[in-house]
Design a protein around this motif. Structure first.
Motif, PDB file in Angstrom:
ATOM      1  N   ILE A   1       0.851  -1.189   0.000  1.00 29.11           N
ATOM      2  CA  ILE A   1       0.000   0.000   0.000  1.00 29.11           C
ATOM      3  C   ILE A   1       0.889   1.242   0.000  1.00 29.11           C
ATOM      4  CG2 ILE A   1      -0.199   0.080   2.533  1.00 29.11           C
ATOM      5  CD1 ILE A   1      -3.178   0.962   2.071  1.00 29.11           C
ATOM      6  N   THR A   2       0.435   2.285  -0.676  1.00 24.75           N
ATOM      7  CA  THR A   2       1.190   3.544  -0.667  1.00 24.75           C
ATOM      8  C   THR A   2       1.176   4.114   0.744  1.00 24.75           C
ATOM      9  OG1 THR A   2      -0.793   4.762  -1.279  1.00 24.75           O
ATOM     10  CG2 THR A   2       0.694   4.119  -3.075  1.00 24.75           C
ATOM     11  N   ASN A   3       2.199   4.893   1.073  1.00 26.63           N
ATOM     12  CA  ASN A   3       2.268   5.463   2.423  1.00 26.63           C
ATOM     13  C   ASN A   3       1.109   6.427   2.679  1.00 26.63           C
ATOM     14  OD1 ASN A   3       3.326   7.363   0.682  1.00 26.63           O
ATOM     15  ND2 ASN A   3       5.037   7.936   1.998  1.00 26.63           N
ATOM     16  N   GLY A   4       0.449   6.924   1.640  1.00 25.85           N
ATOM     17  CA  GLY A   4      -0.739   7.770   1.793  1.00 25.85           C
ATOM     18  C   GLY A   4      -2.023   6.963   1.913  1.00 25.85           C
ATOM     19  N   GLY A   5      -1.954   5.661   1.664  1.00 33.60           N
ATOM     20  CA  GLY A   5      -3.106   4.783   1.814  1.00 33.60           C
ATOM     21  C   GLY A   5      -4.127   4.830   0.697  1.00 33.60           C
ATOM     22  N   GLU A   6      -3.802   5.486  -0.433  1.00 38.93           N
ATOM     23  CA  GLU A   6      -4.808   5.629  -1.487  1.00 38.93           C
ATOM     24  C   GLU A   6      -4.878   4.459  -2.463  1.00 38.93           C
ATOM     25  OE1 GLU A   6      -2.445   8.097  -1.022  1.00 38.93           O
ATOM     26  OE2 GLU A   6      -1.027   7.409  -2.518  1.00 38.93           O
ATOM     27  N   SER A   7      -3.828   3.619  -2.539  1.00 37.25           N
ATOM     28  CA  SER A   7      -3.869   2.501  -3.479  1.00 37.25           C
ATOM     29  C   SER A   7      -2.979   1.357  -3.010  1.00 37.25           C
ATOM     30  CB  SER A   7      -3.432   2.956  -4.887  1.00 37.25           C
ATOM     31  OG  SER A   7      -2.169   3.589  -4.851  1.00 37.25           O
TER      32      SER A   7
ATOM     33  N   VAL B   1       9.578   3.510  -4.641  1.00 35.92           N
ATOM     34  CA  VAL B   1       9.281   3.553  -6.083  1.00 35.92           C
ATOM     35  C   VAL B   1       9.637   4.953  -6.570  1.00 35.92           C
ATOM     36  CG1 VAL B   1       7.500   3.342  -7.867  1.00 35.92           C
ATOM     37  CG2 VAL B   1       7.371   1.937  -5.784  1.00 35.92           C
ATOM     38  N   ARG B   2      10.359   5.019  -7.683  1.00 39.42           N
ATOM     39  CA  ARG B   2      10.760   6.311  -8.246  1.00 39.42           C
ATOM     40  C   ARG B   2      10.441   6.281  -9.741  1.00 39.42           C
ATOM     41  NH1 ARG B   2      14.373  10.628  -7.300  1.00 39.42           N
ATOM     42  NH2 ARG B   2      15.529  11.251  -9.153  1.00 39.42           N
TER      43      ARG B   2
ATOM     44  N   CYS C   1      11.164  13.985 -11.587  1.00 43.08           N
ATOM     45  CA  CYS C   1      11.081  12.695 -10.899  1.00 43.08           C
ATOM     46  C   CYS C   1      10.231  12.815  -9.648  1.00 43.08           C
ATOM     47  CB  CYS C   1      12.485  12.208 -10.500  1.00 43.08           C
ATOM     48  SG  CYS C   1      13.560  11.869 -11.899  1.00 43.08           S
ATOM     49  N   GLN C   2       9.538  11.725  -9.330  1.00 41.54           N
ATOM     50  CA  GLN C   2       8.744  11.662  -8.107  1.00 41.54           C
ATOM     51  C   GLN C   2       8.954  10.278  -7.491  1.00 41.54           C
ATOM     52  OE1 GLN C   2       4.720  12.613  -9.433  1.00 41.54           O
ATOM     53  NE2 GLN C   2       4.887  14.512  -8.267  1.00 41.54           N
ATOM     54  N   GLY C   3       8.773  10.214  -6.191  1.00 41.26           N
ATOM     55  CA  GLY C   3       8.914   8.945  -5.498  1.00 41.26           C
ATOM     56  C   GLY C   3       7.761   8.722  -4.547  1.00 41.26           C
ATOM     57  N   VAL C   4       7.542   7.464  -4.226  1.00 46.55           N
ATOM     58  CA  VAL C   4       6.516   7.089  -3.254  1.00 46.55           C
ATOM     59  C   VAL C   4       7.032   5.878  -2.495  1.00 46.55           C
ATOM     60  CG1 VAL C   4       5.221   5.587  -4.816  1.00 46.55           C
ATOM     61  CG2 VAL C   4       4.052   6.674  -2.915  1.00 46.55           C
ATOM     62  N   GLU C   5       6.642   5.796  -1.247  1.00 41.64           N
ATOM     63  CA  GLU C   5       7.000   4.643  -0.427  1.00 41.64           C
ATOM     64  C   GLU C   5       5.817   3.692  -0.376  1.00 41.64           C
ATOM     65  OE1 GLU C   5      10.168   4.494   0.707  1.00 41.64           O
ATOM     66  OE2 GLU C   5      10.421   6.454  -0.219  1.00 41.64           O
ATOM     67  N   LEU C   6       6.102   2.410  -0.454  1.00 44.65           N
ATOM     68  CA  LEU C   6       5.087   1.375  -0.301  1.00 44.65           C
ATOM     69  C   LEU C   6       5.390   0.576   0.948  1.00 44.65           C
ATOM     70  CD1 LEU C   6       4.866  -0.064  -3.944  1.00 44.65           C
ATOM     71  CD2 LEU C   6       3.465   1.729  -2.915  1.00 44.65           C
ATOM     72  N   LEU C   7       4.325   0.188   1.650  1.00 46.35           N
ATOM     73  CA  LEU C   7       4.437  -0.603   2.868  1.00 46.35           C
ATOM     74  C   LEU C   7       3.769  -1.949   2.656  1.00 46.35           C
ATOM     75  CD1 LEU C   7       3.276   2.268   5.249  1.00 46.35           C
ATOM     76  CD2 LEU C   7       5.626   1.668   4.651  1.00 46.35           C
ATOM     77  N   ARG C   8       4.395  -3.008   3.118  1.00 41.27           N
ATOM     78  CA  ARG C   8       3.825  -4.346   2.934  1.00 41.27           C
ATOM     79  C   ARG C   8       2.538  -4.473   3.737  1.00 41.27           C
ATOM     80  NH1 ARG C   8       5.938  -9.079   0.969  1.00 41.27           N
ATOM     81  NH2 ARG C   8       8.089  -8.338   1.076  1.00 41.27           N
ATOM     82  N   VAL C   9       1.493  -5.035   3.097  1.00 38.09           N
ATOM     83  CA  VAL C   9       0.206  -5.238   3.751  1.00 38.09           C
ATOM     84  C   VAL C   9       0.150  -6.616   4.372  1.00 38.09           C
ATOM     85  CG1 VAL C   9      -2.281  -5.419   3.379  1.00 38.09           C
ATOM     86  CG2 VAL C   9      -0.985  -3.622   2.252  1.00 38.09           C
ATOM     87  N   GLU C  10       0.622  -7.638   3.677  1.00 38.86           N
ATOM     88  CA  GLU C  10       0.568  -8.992   4.207  1.00 38.86           C
ATOM     89  C   GLU C  10       1.957  -9.544   4.359  1.00 38.86           C
ATOM     90  OE1 GLU C  10      -0.909 -11.202   0.614  1.00 38.86           O
ATOM     91  OE2 GLU C  10      -2.768 -10.274   1.220  1.00 38.86           O
TER      92      GLU C  10
END
Length: 130
Positions: free
Chosen positions: A33-39, A113-114, A121-130
């Protein structure tokens, strides 16, 4: 014969000592999941088993989630080749646009992710859900 035994012991010591210092290798396979929780995204190893594929599997009801909804179920990354132990590089599809990108597994539960389009350029952090 003694030289062969000495070389074998040195090699074994190097392997045992090197293993203690090496960083653990984690699998990117799973739901993130994205660190913002949107996807959320499903990541899996694909192609020859060393490439990375990603599919958007869920969006929330936020404004950004609604913008992403048309891309639900679509591949975000297809068969990106591994370029380092825990890093893949390839084309990423973001809101219908393809950009050059990379995914780096920082540890068992965090991915960076970059994506770059030209010099932007933009980046986002993803966090493991399971």
């Amino acid at each position: 014969m003694k030289l062969m035994r000495i070389l074998a012991m040195v090699a074994a010591a190097a392997l045992l000592g090197g293993g203690a210092l090496a960083a653990p290798i984690h699998s990117p396979a799973g739901i993130w999941i994205t660190n913002g929780g949107e996807s959320k995204y499903e990541l899996r190893l694909c192609g020859d088993g060393d490439d990375l594929c990603a599919t958007m599997v869920w969006v929330n009801d936020s404004e950004l989630g609604q913008k992403l909804r048309p891309y639900l179920g679509e591949a975000m990354m297809e068969a990106a080749p591994r370029v380092a132990t825990q890093k893949w590089r390839g084309r990423i599809t973001l809101q219908g646009r393809q950009v050059q990108g990379s995914i780096e597994l920082l540890d068992a539960n965090n991915i960076h992710v970059r994506g770059c389009e030209g010099a932007m350029c933009q980046g986002v952090e993803l966090l493991r859900v399971e």
